[in-house]
Enzyme design. Structure first.
Site, PDB file in Angstrom:
ATOM      1  N   ASP A   1       0.827  -1.211   0.000  1.00 38.61           N
ATOM      2  CA  ASP A   1       0.000   0.000   0.000  1.00 38.61           C
ATOM      3  C   ASP A   1       0.862   1.262   0.000  1.00 38.61           C
ATOM      4  OD1 ASP A   1      -2.490  -1.332   0.086  1.00 38.61           O
ATOM      5  OD2 ASP A   1      -2.160  -1.766   2.206  1.00 38.61           O
ATOM      6  N   GLY A   2       2.011   1.176   0.679  1.00 44.11           N
ATOM      7  CA  GLY A   2       2.898   2.336   0.753  1.00 44.11           C
ATOM      8  C   GLY A   2       3.351   2.775  -0.636  1.00 44.11           C
TER       9      GLY A   2
ATOM     10  N   ASN B   1      -4.698   8.566   1.850  1.00 42.24           N
ATOM     11  CA  ASN B   1      -5.225   7.948   3.075  1.00 42.24           C
ATOM     12  C   ASN B   1      -5.773   9.000   4.037  1.00 42.24           C
ATOM     13  OD1 ASN B   1      -4.946   5.246   2.693  1.00 42.24           O
ATOM     14  ND2 ASN B   1      -3.069   5.006   3.858  1.00 42.24           N
TER      15      ASN B   1
HETATM   16  N1  NAD Z   1      -1.618   2.862  14.180  1.00 40.12           N
HETATM   17  C1  NAD Z   1      -1.720   2.663  12.884  1.00 40.12           C
HETATM   18  O1  NAD Z   1      -2.463   1.819  12.390  1.00 40.12           O
HETATM   19  C2  NAD Z   1      -0.908   3.522  11.973  1.00 40.12           C
HETATM   20  C3  NAD Z   1       0.062   4.385  12.480  1.00 40.12           C
HETATM   21  C4  NAD Z   1       0.762   5.163  11.571  1.00 40.12           C
HETATM   22  C5  NAD Z   1       0.480   5.085  10.204  1.00 40.12           C
HETATM   23  N2  NAD Z   1      -0.440   4.230   9.756  1.00 40.12           N
HETATM   24  C6  NAD Z   1      -0.806   4.135   8.341  1.00 40.12           C
HETATM   25  O2  NAD Z   1       0.284   3.909   7.512  1.00 40.12           O
HETATM   26  C7  NAD Z   1       0.067   4.618   6.326  1.00 40.12           C
HETATM   27  C8  NAD Z   1       1.344   4.761   5.576  1.00 40.12           C
HETATM   28  O3  NAD Z   1       1.595   3.509   4.992  1.00 40.12           O
HETATM   29  P1  NAD Z   1       3.069   3.056   4.617  1.00 40.12           P
HETATM   30  O4  NAD Z   1       2.980   1.754   3.924  1.00 40.12           O
HETATM   31  O5  NAD Z   1       3.751   4.190   3.955  1.00 40.12           O
HETATM   32  O6  NAD Z   1       3.699   2.898   6.045  1.00 40.12           O
HETATM   33  P2  NAD Z   1       4.100   1.555   6.799  1.00 40.12           P
HETATM   34  O7  NAD Z   1       5.135   0.857   6.012  1.00 40.12           O
HETATM   35  O8  NAD Z   1       4.355   1.949   8.204  1.00 40.12           O
HETATM   36  O9  NAD Z   1       2.784   0.649   6.711  1.00 40.12           O
HETATM   37  C9  NAD Z   1       1.604   0.930   7.390  1.00 40.12           C
HETATM   38  C10 NAD Z   1       0.611  -0.220   7.227  1.00 40.12           C
HETATM   39  O10 NAD Z   1      -0.632   0.341   6.890  1.00 40.12           O
HETATM   40  C11 NAD Z   1      -1.170  -0.373   5.775  1.00 40.12           C
HETATM   41  N3  NAD Z   1      -1.982   0.520   4.973  1.00 40.12           N
HETATM   42  C12 NAD Z   1      -1.617   1.638   4.308  1.00 40.12           C
HETATM   43  N4  NAD Z   1      -2.662   2.166   3.673  1.00 40.12           N
HETATM   44  C13 NAD Z   1      -3.720   1.363   3.936  1.00 40.12           C
HETATM   45  C14 NAD Z   1      -5.079   1.388   3.573  1.00 40.12           C
HETATM   46  N5  NAD Z   1      -5.576   2.360   2.850  1.00 40.12           N
HETATM   47  N6  NAD Z   1      -5.885   0.413   4.032  1.00 40.12           N
HETATM   48  C15 NAD Z   1      -5.397  -0.573   4.821  1.00 40.12           C
HETATM   49  N7  NAD Z   1      -4.134  -0.644   5.201  1.00 40.12           N
HETATM   50  C16 NAD Z   1      -3.294   0.312   4.768  1.00 40.12           C
HETATM   51  C17 NAD Z   1       0.019  -0.842   5.013  1.00 40.12           C
HETATM   52  O11 NAD Z   1      -0.317  -1.950   4.197  1.00 40.12           O
HETATM   53  C18 NAD Z   1       0.962  -1.201   6.118  1.00 40.12           C
HETATM   54  O12 NAD Z   1       0.756  -2.503   6.569  1.00 40.12           O
HETATM   55  C19 NAD Z   1      -0.524   5.908   6.783  1.00 40.12           C
HETATM   56  O13 NAD Z   1      -1.231   6.564   5.772  1.00 40.12           O
HETATM   57  C20 NAD Z   1      -1.373   5.463   7.926  1.00 40.12           C
HETATM   58  O14 NAD Z   1      -2.701   5.222   7.516  1.00 40.12           O
HETATM   59  C21 NAD Z   1      -1.140   3.439  10.616  1.00 40.12           C
HETATM   60  N1  ATP Z   2       9.085   4.331  -5.188  1.00 36.21           N
HETATM   61  C1  ATP Z   2       9.297   4.597  -3.901  1.00 36.21           C
HETATM   62  N2  ATP Z   2      10.246   5.474  -3.523  1.00 36.21           N
HETATM   63  C2  ATP Z   2      10.470   5.751  -2.222  1.00 36.21           C
HETATM   64  N3  ATP Z   2       9.814   5.187  -1.217  1.00 36.21           N
HETATM   65  C3  ATP Z   2       8.839   4.298  -1.528  1.00 36.21           C
HETATM   66  C4  ATP Z   2       8.550   3.960  -2.888  1.00 36.21           C
HETATM   67  N4  ATP Z   2       7.571   3.040  -2.893  1.00 36.21           N
HETATM   68  C5  ATP Z   2       7.263   2.825  -1.599  1.00 36.21           C
HETATM   69  N5  ATP Z   2       8.019   3.571  -0.797  1.00 36.21           N
HETATM   70  C6  ATP Z   2       7.999   3.576   0.669  1.00 36.21           C
HETATM   71  O1  ATP Z   2       8.464   2.334   1.103  1.00 36.21           O
HETATM   72  C7  ATP Z   2       7.765   1.924   2.281  1.00 36.21           C
HETATM   73  C8  ATP Z   2       7.315   0.492   2.153  1.00 36.21           C
HETATM   74  O2  ATP Z   2       6.529   0.332   1.017  1.00 36.21           O
HETATM   75  P1  ATP Z   2       5.266  -0.604   0.970  1.00 36.21           P
HETATM   76  O3  ATP Z   2       4.296  -0.214   2.011  1.00 36.21           O
HETATM   77  O4  ATP Z   2       4.798  -0.609  -0.435  1.00 36.21           O
HETATM   78  O5  ATP Z   2       5.900  -2.005   1.297  1.00 36.21           O
HETATM   79  P2  ATP Z   2       5.600  -2.962   2.500  1.00 36.21           P
HETATM   80  O6  ATP Z   2       5.804  -2.216   3.762  1.00 36.21           O
HETATM   81  O7  ATP Z   2       6.424  -4.177   2.270  1.00 36.21           O
HETATM   82  O8  ATP Z   2       4.114  -3.338   2.231  1.00 36.21           O
HETATM   83  P3  ATP Z   2       2.991  -3.555   3.317  1.00 36.21           P
HETATM   84  O9  ATP Z   2       2.729  -2.161   3.805  1.00 36.21           O
HETATM   85  O10 ATP Z   2       1.865  -4.148   2.594  1.00 36.21           O
HETATM   86  O11 ATP Z   2       3.601  -4.438   4.343  1.00 36.21           O
HETATM   87  C9  ATP Z   2       6.603   2.907   2.421  1.00 36.21           C
HETATM   88  O12 ATP Z   2       6.888   3.762   3.494  1.00 36.21           O
HETATM   89  C10 ATP Z   2       6.569   3.671   1.150  1.00 36.21           C
HETATM   90  O13 ATP Z   2       6.234   5.034   1.334  1.00 36.21           O
END
Ligand code: NAD
Ligand code: ATP
Length: 540
Positions: A305-306, A384
C-alpha cells in the site's frame, strides 16, 4: 470640538484592536466566512492589516497596548459566553421538538382509537392523482381503521404519508391537503447555480423527490486508443520487486512494444544489471515529474500500500489509472497478483476495466505568521489521511475544529485523523473509525485517544471544508503528517484546511470495487472471523 483627524486615529485604533484580537483569540475564524475556496474576504483582511501596520508604526503607547490586551481578553470571554448560550438554546429546542413529536404521536393514536380516518398531508402521486384526490375527499369521512391500507399511493416512490389526526376537524386543512406546494431543489455548490448534474441524480417529476440514479456507481474504463506509455513505480530495497520489475520492463518493451518510464533510481539499477535496459525513460527534475500525467497512459506499482501512496503523491494534479501488483504483506489497495502479471496486464490493455475512483484530501497549512491567508504553503494531497497529533510534545493536543463555518468540537487527546474513505482501513481504523467502502463520498473525522468518554468518530459529507486550528491557548505545538509522511509543525494560531481534491486516484480493480473491498477486509484483516456455531439439537 470634533476633529476629523481624531476620528481617523480612533478608527485605526479600532481596526488594530480587531487585528490584534484576531491574533490573540481563536474565535475570529468563525466571523470570517469562507469565500469560494475557503479563504476569508481578502480586501477586508488587507485593509485591517494595513491599518494595523500604520498604527504599529506610531510610537508605542504602553497604555494602548494594555488596553488592547484587556479588550481581546474581554472579547474571548464574550465569545465563550455566546457559545454556551447557543449550545443551551440548541439543546432546549431539541428537547422541545422531541416532546412535540411525542405529543403528536399520542394525539394520532387517540384519534385512531376513536375510529376517525387520518388525512394525507400531501399526496405526491404521479400517475394516480385523480384517484388520490378522491380518496382524500373520502378520507374526511370517519372510516374503520382497516380501510387505511389502500387509501394512499405508497407504491409510487416517495409519498409523504404524515398523519394529521388532530387537524381532521379543521375544514381549512382540507384545502391545504388537496393542494401541493411546488418547489425546486438546487445544488448549493460554491455559488454555481447551473445545477447541470442534478437531473442525473434526482428526478423532479410533479414535485416528487425520487432518486433516479445513485451518485456513485461501479465505473468502467474503456480505452479509445491503445495505451502506449507505462510508468512503473517500485518499492525500494526489495530483491523480489527488483527482479519482477526487470522482467516486466523487458516483457512490456519486447512483447508489447510499450514505452516504459521508471524512477531515476530504478533506471540506474536496471542499467547496472544489463546495459540493454538503456531504452527505459526517466526524468531529471521536479518540473518533468509535474508533466508526467501528460505522458503516461497508466501507472503500475510493485510493492504494498505504501507504494500506491507513493505513486499517488507523485501526481499533484490528475492521476492516470493505477494498476497495483501486490508485493507487500497487507495490500489493501494492491489487488493484482504478481505471478499473473502478463494475463492481468493484457486484459487491462484490452479493457474495459472496473476502476475505483479514490478521493484524495487537499490540505492547506495556513500560518498565523503569514501576512494574508493567500500566503499559504503548497497544498498537499493525501490518499489515506492527514493526521494532526502531539508529535514529541507530552501535552494533550488541543485542536479547534470547524466544518465550513460551523464549530464542530475541540479535540483534546493525542490528535485527530481526517481520512478519506480509502484511508478508513488504515490509521483511522486503528483509532476506532468505521471501515467505509472507498466509493462512498465522505471525510472521516476520527479522534486519536480523546480524553473524553463521549467522543465518537464522525463521517462528514464530501463537499465540506474542514478547518483544524491550534488555538493560542494551546499548551503545546501540534504536528501534521500526510499519509504518514512529511511532518509539519503547527504553532498556536496555525490552521490546516482540508477538502476533497478534484483529482481522485483511479485504481484498477481485480473484479469490481465492492468485491475487491470485501476481499481486502476478509483476507487482509480477517474481518468478523469467528468459528461457526454448531447445531446438534432437535429441529422445531
Ligand atoms: N496505528 C496505525 O495503524 C498507523 C500508524 C501510523 C500510520 N499508519 C498508516 O500507515 C500509512 C502509511 O503507509 P506506509 O505503507 O507508507 O507505512 P508503513 O510501512 O508503516 O505501513 C503501514 C501499514 O498500513 C497499511 N496501509 C496503508 N494504507 C492502507 C489502507 N488504505 N488500508 C489498509 N491498510 C493500509 C500498510 O499496508 C501497512 O501494513 C498511513 O497513511 C497510515 O494510515 C497506521
Ligand atoms: N518508489 C518509492 N520510492 C520511495 N519510497 C517508496 C517507494 N515506494 C514505496 N516507498 C515507501 O516504502 C515503504 C514500504 O513500502 P510498501 O508499504 O509498499 O511495502 P511494504 O511495507 O512491504 O508493504 P505492506 O505495507 O503491505 O507491508 C513505504 O513507506 C513507502 O512510502
Amino acid at each position: 470640538m470634533f476633529n476629523p483627524e481624531d476620528q481617523v486615529t480612533a478608527d485605526k485604533v479600532n481596526d488594530a484592536a480587531c487585528t490584534h484580537s484576531r491574533r490573540t483569540t481563536t474565535k475570529v475564524p468563525l466571523s470570517q466566512p469562507f469565500v469560494g475556496n475557503g479563504f476569508p474576504d481578502l480586501v477586508t483582511a488587507l485593509d485591517s492589516e494595513k491599518a494595523a501596520h500604520e498604527f504599529l508604526q506610531q510610537p508605542p503607547v504602553r497604555a494602548v497596548d494594555d488596553h488592547l490586551i484587556e479588550f481581546s481578553e474581554a472579547m474571548r470571554t464574550v465569545a465563550k459566553a455566546l457559545r454556551r448560550v447557543a449550545e443551551g438554546k440548541a439543546a432546549a429546542q431539541e428537547e422541545a421538538a422531541e416532546w412535540k413529536r411525542k405529543y403528536e404521536l399520542e394525539r394520532a393514536h387517540n384519534l385512531r382509537l376513536n375510529h376517525i380516518a387520518p388525512v394525507a398531508e400531501v399526496c405526491h402521486c404521479t400517475s394516480d392523482n385523480d384517484k388520490c384526490v378522491n380518496q382524500l375527499d373520502q378520507s374526511m369521512v370517519p372510516n374503520p381503521v382497516s380501510d387505511q391500507s389502500d387509501r394512499c399511493c405508497g407504491k409510487h416512490g416517495i409519498c409523504s404519508h404524515e398523519i394529521l389526526g388532530d387537524e381532521v376537524a379543521e375544514p381549512i386543512e382540507r384545502t391545504l391537503a388537496a393542494k401541493k406546494a411546488s418547489f425546486r431543489l438546487a445544488w448549493g455548490c460554491n455559488g454555481e447555480k447551473s445545477g447541470q448534474h442534478k437531473h442525473e441524480i434526482v428526478s423532479f417529476e410533479k414535485g416528487n423527490i425520487t432518486t433516479a440514479e445513485r451518485s456513485s456507481k461501479q465505473i468502467l474504463l474503456k480505452w479509445e486508443s491503445q495505451p502506449k506509455n507505462v510508468l512503473i513505480l517500485t518499492k525500494p530495497n526489495s530483491k523480489s520487486v527488483r527482479a519482477l520489475c526487470a522482467a516486466m520492463v523487458r516483457w512490456l518493451k519486447e512483447e508489447r512494444s510499450m514505452n516504459v518510464f521508471v524512477e531515476p533510481r530504478v533506471k540506474i539499477e536496471l542499467v547496472t544489471e544489463a546495459l540493454d535496459y538503456n531504452f527505459v525513460q526517466t526524468w531529471e527534475d521536479d518540473d518533468e515529474i509535474r508533466l508526467l500525467h501528460t505522458k503516461v497512459d497508466l501507472v503500475i506499482t510493485l510493492g504494498g500500500d505504501g507504494t500506491v501512496l507513493w505513486a499517488a503523491s507523485m501526481f499533484k494534479g490528475p492521476v492516470p489509472p493505477v494498476i497495483s501488483f501486490s508485493l507487500g504483506s497487507l495490500g489493501f489497495m494492491t489487488p493484482f497478483h504478481s505471478e499473473h502479471y502478463r494475463d492481468s496486464l493484457d486484459s487491462i490493455f484490452k479493457g474495459p476495466i472496473s476502476i475505483t475512483l479514490r478521493n484524495r484530501l487537499q490540505c492547506h497549512v495556513i500560518r498565523d505568521a503569514a501576512k494574508n491567508e493567500l500566503e499559504t504553503e503548497d497544498p498537499i494531497l493525501v490518499l489515506n489521511e492527514v493526521t494532526i497529533d502531539r508529535g514529541i510534545s507530552s501535552y494533550l493536543t488541543y485542536l479547534e475544529c470547524y466544518c465550513d463555518n460551523s464549530f464542530v468540537t475541540c479535540v483534546q487527546g493525542d490528535g485527530l485523523i481526517l481520512s478519506t474513505t480509502s484511508g478508513s482501513t488504515a490509521y483511522s481504523l486503528a483509532a476506532g473509525g468505521s471501515m467505509v467502502h472507498p466509493q462512498v463520498p465522505g471525510i472521516l473525522f476520527t479522534p486519536i485517544c480523546p480524553h473524553s468518554l463521549s467522543f465518537r468518530p464522525l463521517i462528514l459529507p464530501e463537499y465540506v471544508a474542514i478547518r483544524v486550528q491550534v488555538p493560542f491557548n494551546s499548551r503545546g505545538q501540534a504536528w501534521a503528517s500526510f499519509d504518514g509522511k512529511d511532518r509539519k509543525q503547527l504553532a498556536p494560531g496555525d490552521a490546516l484546511i482540508c477538502s476533497i481534491a478534484p483529482w481522485p486516484v483511479p485504481t484498477a480493480c481485480q473484479v469490481d470495487s465492492t468485491n475487491d473491498f470485501l476481499r481486502s477486509i476478509h483476507e487482509g484483516l480477517h474481518w468478523n472471523l469467528r468459528k461457526s456455531q454448531s447445531f446438534d439439537g432437535p429441529r422445531d
